[in-house]
Design a protein around this motif. Structure first.
Motif, PDB file in Angstrom:
ATOM      1  N   LYS A   1     -10.634  33.027  -3.276  1.00 41.87           N
ATOM      2  CA  LYS A   1     -10.393  32.353  -4.565  1.00 41.87           C
ATOM      3  C   LYS A   1      -9.683  30.859  -4.502  1.00 41.87           C
ATOM      4  CE  LYS A   1     -11.848  36.115  -7.521  1.00 41.87           C
ATOM      5  NZ  LYS A   1     -12.032  37.492  -8.655  1.00 41.87           N
ATOM      6  N   PRO A   2     -10.191  30.241  -4.042  1.00 40.47           N
ATOM      7  CA  PRO A   2      -9.608  28.664  -4.040  1.00 40.47           C
ATOM      8  C   PRO A   2      -9.421  27.879  -4.932  1.00 40.47           C
ATOM      9  CG  PRO A   2     -11.483  28.335  -2.511  1.00 40.47           C
ATOM     10  CD  PRO A   2     -11.283  29.884  -3.035  1.00 40.47           C
ATOM     11  N   ILE A   3      -7.884  26.987  -5.251  1.00 39.61           N
ATOM     12  CA  ILE A   3      -7.577  26.244  -5.800  1.00 39.61           C
ATOM     13  C   ILE A   3      -7.196  24.918  -5.001  1.00 39.61           C
ATOM     14  CG2 ILE A   3      -5.760  25.042  -7.739  1.00 39.61           C
ATOM     15  CD1 ILE A   3      -5.038  28.141  -8.341  1.00 39.61           C
ATOM     16  N   LEU A   4      -8.134  23.696  -5.954  1.00 37.61           N
ATOM     17  CA  LEU A   4      -8.818  22.986  -5.128  1.00 37.61           C
ATOM     18  C   LEU A   4      -7.759  21.850  -6.287  1.00 37.61           C
ATOM     19  CD1 LEU A   4     -12.437  23.111  -4.884  1.00 37.61           C
ATOM     20  CD2 LEU A   4     -10.713  23.394  -2.798  1.00 37.61           C
ATOM     21  N   ALA A   5      -7.254  20.601  -5.626  1.00 40.30           N
ATOM     22  CA  ALA A   5      -6.489  19.679  -6.298  1.00 40.30           C
ATOM     23  C   ALA A   5      -6.494  17.821  -5.538  1.00 40.30           C
ATOM     24  CB  ALA A   5      -5.701  20.451  -6.679  1.00 40.30           C
ATOM     25  N   ALA A   6      -6.413  17.180  -6.179  1.00 42.83           N
ATOM     26  CA  ALA A   6      -6.794  15.484  -5.272  1.00 42.83           C
ATOM     27  C   ALA A   6      -4.944  15.646  -6.096  1.00 42.83           C
ATOM     28  CB  ALA A   6      -7.441  15.024  -6.164  1.00 42.83           C
ATOM     29  N   ILE A   7      -4.477  15.352  -5.110  1.00 42.75           N
ATOM     30  CA  ILE A   7      -2.839  15.306  -4.789  1.00 42.75           C
ATOM     31  C   ILE A   7      -2.521  14.690  -3.546  1.00 42.75           C
ATOM     32  CG2 ILE A   7      -1.993  17.513  -5.515  1.00 42.75           C
ATOM     33  CD1 ILE A   7      -1.518  18.686  -2.848  1.00 42.75           C
ATOM     34  N   ASP A   8      -3.407  14.065  -2.483  1.00 43.36           N
ATOM     35  CA  ASP A   8      -3.158  13.002  -2.032  1.00 43.36           C
ATOM     36  C   ASP A   8      -3.972  11.990  -2.731  1.00 43.36           C
ATOM     37  OD1 ASP A   8      -2.397  14.788   0.479  1.00 43.36           O
ATOM     38  OD2 ASP A   8      -3.852  15.825  -0.267  1.00 43.36           O
TER      39      ASP A   8
ATOM     40  N   GLY B   1      -7.639  23.224 -13.148  1.00 43.86           N
ATOM     41  CA  GLY B   1      -7.752  22.058 -15.045  1.00 43.86           C
ATOM     42  C   GLY B   1      -5.814  22.565 -15.263  1.00 43.86           C
ATOM     43  N   ILE B   2      -5.454  23.319 -14.407  1.00 42.44           N
ATOM     44  CA  ILE B   2      -4.070  23.838 -14.993  1.00 42.44           C
ATOM     45  C   ILE B   2      -2.677  22.819 -14.688  1.00 42.44           C
ATOM     46  CG2 ILE B   2      -2.379  25.825 -15.056  1.00 42.44           C
ATOM     47  CD1 ILE B   2      -4.041  28.006 -15.019  1.00 42.44           C
ATOM     48  N   ILE B   3      -2.338  21.537 -15.197  1.00 43.16           N
ATOM     49  CA  ILE B   3      -1.430  20.850 -14.619  1.00 43.16           C
ATOM     50  C   ILE B   3      -0.105  20.482 -15.113  1.00 43.16           C
ATOM     51  CG2 ILE B   3      -3.239  19.375 -13.603  1.00 43.16           C
ATOM     52  CD1 ILE B   3      -2.209  17.149 -15.729  1.00 43.16           C
ATOM     53  N   ASN B   4       1.077  20.035 -14.805  1.00 40.72           N
ATOM     54  CA  ASN B   4       2.034  20.150 -14.822  1.00 40.72           C
ATOM     55  C   ASN B   4       2.128  18.523 -16.278  1.00 40.72           C
ATOM     56  OD1 ASN B   4       5.295  18.935 -15.883  1.00 40.72           O
ATOM     57  ND2 ASN B   4       5.389  20.836 -14.594  1.00 40.72           N
TER      58      ASN B   4
ATOM     59  N   VAL C   1       1.300  -0.742   0.361  1.00 39.01           N
ATOM     60  CA  VAL C   1      -0.100   0.037  -0.300  1.00 39.01           C
ATOM     61  C   VAL C   1       1.261   1.057   0.208  1.00 39.01           C
ATOM     62  CG1 VAL C   1      -1.554   1.566   1.503  1.00 39.01           C
ATOM     63  CG2 VAL C   1      -1.834  -1.019   0.855  1.00 39.01           C
ATOM     64  N   ILE C   2       0.692   2.100  -0.853  1.00 38.03           N
ATOM     65  CA  ILE C   2       1.484   3.472  -1.113  1.00 38.03           C
ATOM     66  C   ILE C   2       0.196   4.693  -0.886  1.00 38.03           C
ATOM     67  CG2 ILE C   2       1.527   2.861  -3.493  1.00 38.03           C
ATOM     68  CD1 ILE C   2       4.413   5.455  -3.092  1.00 38.03           C
ATOM     69  N   GLY C   3       0.368   5.336  -0.097  1.00 38.58           N
ATOM     70  CA  GLY C   3      -0.024   6.390  -0.042  1.00 38.58           C
ATOM     71  C   GLY C   3       0.414   7.912   0.558  1.00 38.58           C
ATOM     72  N   GLY C   4      -0.730   8.881   0.103  1.00 36.55           N
ATOM     73  CA  GLY C   4       0.298  10.251   0.846  1.00 36.55           C
ATOM     74  C   GLY C   4       0.152  11.068   0.250  1.00 36.55           C
ATOM     75  N   ASP C   5       0.771  12.397   0.900  1.00 35.11           N
ATOM     76  CA  ASP C   5       0.972  13.601  -0.489  1.00 35.11           C
ATOM     77  C   ASP C   5       1.875  14.014  -1.865  1.00 35.11           C
ATOM     78  OD1 ASP C   5       0.721  15.514  -1.295  1.00 35.11           O
ATOM     79  OD2 ASP C   5       1.360  16.983   0.172  1.00 35.11           O
ATOM     80  N   PHE C   6       1.372  13.201  -2.906  1.00 35.89           N
ATOM     81  CA  PHE C   6       2.323  12.845  -4.216  1.00 35.89           C
ATOM     82  C   PHE C   6       2.745  14.303  -4.594  1.00 35.89           C
ATOM     83  CE2 PHE C   6       0.550   8.943  -3.115  1.00 35.89           C
ATOM     84  CZ  PHE C   6       1.214   7.744  -4.066  1.00 35.89           C
ATOM     85  N   ASN C   7       1.900  15.331  -4.279  1.00 37.23           N
ATOM     86  CA  ASN C   7       1.526  16.541  -5.274  1.00 37.23           C
ATOM     87  C   ASN C   7       1.998  16.438  -6.279  1.00 37.23           C
ATOM     88  OD1 ASN C   7       2.704  18.752  -2.989  1.00 37.23           O
ATOM     89  ND2 ASN C   7       3.648  18.050  -2.080  1.00 37.23           N
ATOM     90  N   ILE C   8       1.224  15.953  -7.124  1.00 31.36           N
ATOM     91  CA  ILE C   8       1.269  15.459  -8.814  1.00 31.36           C
ATOM     92  C   ILE C   8      -0.100  15.364  -8.572  1.00 31.36           C
ATOM     93  CG2 ILE C   8       1.951  14.675 -10.585  1.00 31.36           C
ATOM     94  CD1 ILE C   8       4.968  13.751  -9.200  1.00 31.36           C
ATOM     95  N   THR C   9      -0.939  15.783 -10.040  1.00 35.78           N
ATOM     96  CA  THR C   9      -2.299  15.469 -10.220  1.00 35.78           C
ATOM     97  C   THR C   9      -1.631  14.780 -11.713  1.00 35.78           C
ATOM     98  OG1 THR C   9      -1.847  18.117 -11.794  1.00 35.78           O
ATOM     99  CG2 THR C   9      -3.256  17.676  -9.723  1.00 35.78           C
ATOM    100  N   ILE C  10      -2.598  13.651 -12.174  1.00 38.52           N
ATOM    101  CA  ILE C  10      -2.906  13.044 -12.871  1.00 38.52           C
ATOM    102  C   ILE C  10      -3.581  13.370 -14.409  1.00 38.52           C
ATOM    103  CG2 ILE C  10      -2.938  10.423 -14.155  1.00 38.52           C
ATOM    104  CD1 ILE C  10      -2.994   9.486 -10.976  1.00 38.52           C
ATOM    105  N   SER C  11      -4.267  14.214 -13.910  1.00 37.62           N
ATOM    106  CA  SER C  11      -5.522  14.399 -15.726  1.00 37.62           C
ATOM    107  C   SER C  11      -5.734  16.130 -15.141  1.00 37.62           C
ATOM    108  CB  SER C  11      -6.300  13.819 -15.427  1.00 37.62           C
ATOM    109  OG  SER C  11      -7.387  13.727 -14.379  1.00 37.62           O
ATOM    110  N   THR C  12      -6.189  16.640 -15.679  1.00 37.62           N
ATOM    111  CA  THR C  12      -6.598  17.456 -15.523  1.00 37.62           C
ATOM    112  C   THR C  12      -8.095  17.880 -15.008  1.00 37.62           C
ATOM    113  OG1 THR C  12      -7.937  17.599 -17.475  1.00 37.62           O
ATOM    114  CG2 THR C  12      -5.749  18.911 -17.905  1.00 37.62           C
TER     115      THR C  12
END
Length: 246
Positions: free
Chosen positions: A133-140, A96-99, A79-90
């Motif tokens: 004006k918050p930015i939300l992301a799924a990085i965890d 909608g802005i990702i690297n 099991v691997i989990g935590g804060d990856f600080n990377i988003t996979i998709s927009t």
């Protein structure tokens, strides 16, 4: 086990309940804390990897290479989990802005090792920058390997309310026992006629809490309301029964 923070970024703290797990080994890296554990209940041996990915451009390559090395060195259930600080998709970021470079690299790693994401079905995002004006992301995120999923096919992830943090806590349930279904809460009209009920509601609603986000405050107060009013209603019903017996 701990991995100290670097300035205001990073830092991992991992604790193990010794009544449920036996610790076999630990490995501390630059971005990950990995432990091999044995369940006391069924003696199943598996590995837990807790991550805190670099929030900066210069550390992301090393972070992904460290995960790659850990996955390559042990083929047991993981099991691997935590804060990856990377988003996979927009879709995983509210603006909608990702690297795309790191999104593609992360997706390649997931595909290479056949990682299965145990998604939380109740929240689309796990982090906010807490701005006006918050930015939300799924990085965890929480992933598992196929051999872990075969052992615990009913495993699932739930989210808890965040308190004093910009991250939403994620909880992995192995799905071994059937979760107790919460009793249905029904508001009874006759409560409004009982002395002290309105004062009770006012006191509950004025209870201070540690949350700042309006949604978290609302959830805290509604949960507290259900809990307190249920206890109050039980006492009222008991008094009514006693009066009828008299």
């Amino acid at each position: 086990q701990t991995l100290p923070a670097k300035g205001t970024a990073g830092g991992i703290l991992v604790g193990v309940n010794e009544r449920k797990f036996e610790t076999i080994a630990w490995k501390i890296g630059s971005y990950c804390v990995a432990g091999i554990l044995r369940n006391n209940l069924d003696h199943f041996v598996w590995r837990l990897i807790v991550v805190y990915g670099s929030p900066y451009e210069e550390g992301k390559s090393e972070f992904l290479l460290e995960i790659e090395s850990l996955l390559a060195n042990w083929d047991g259930p993981t099991v691997i989990g935590g804060d990856f600080n990377i988003t996979i998709s927009t879709k995983e970021k509210s603006n909608g802005i990702i690297n795309h470079k790191w999104a593609d690299s992360f997706q390649d790693l997931i595909n290479k090792w056949g990682l299965i994401e145990l998604k939380n079905s109740t929240r689309s995002f796990t982090w906010t920058n807490n701005q006006d004006k918050p930015i939300l992301a799924a990085i965890d995120k929480i992933f598992c390997t196929v051999n872990f999923e075969q052992k615990y096919p009913l495993a699932f992830v739930t989210a808890k309310a965040r308190a004093g943090s910009d991250h939403v806590p994620l909880v992995l349930n192995f799905g071994v026992t059937e979760p107790k279904k919460p009793s249905l809460f029904r508001f009874e009209k006759w409560w409004l006629e009982q002395p002290g009920f309105k004062e009770l509601v006012r006191d509950i609603w004025n209870t201070p809490c540690a949350f700042d986000d309006p949604l978290d405050i609302w959830q805290f107060k509604t949960r507290l309301f259900r809990k307190k009013v249920k206890g109050w209603a039980i006492n009222i019903n008991a008094n009514i029964r006693k009066q009828k017996q008299l």
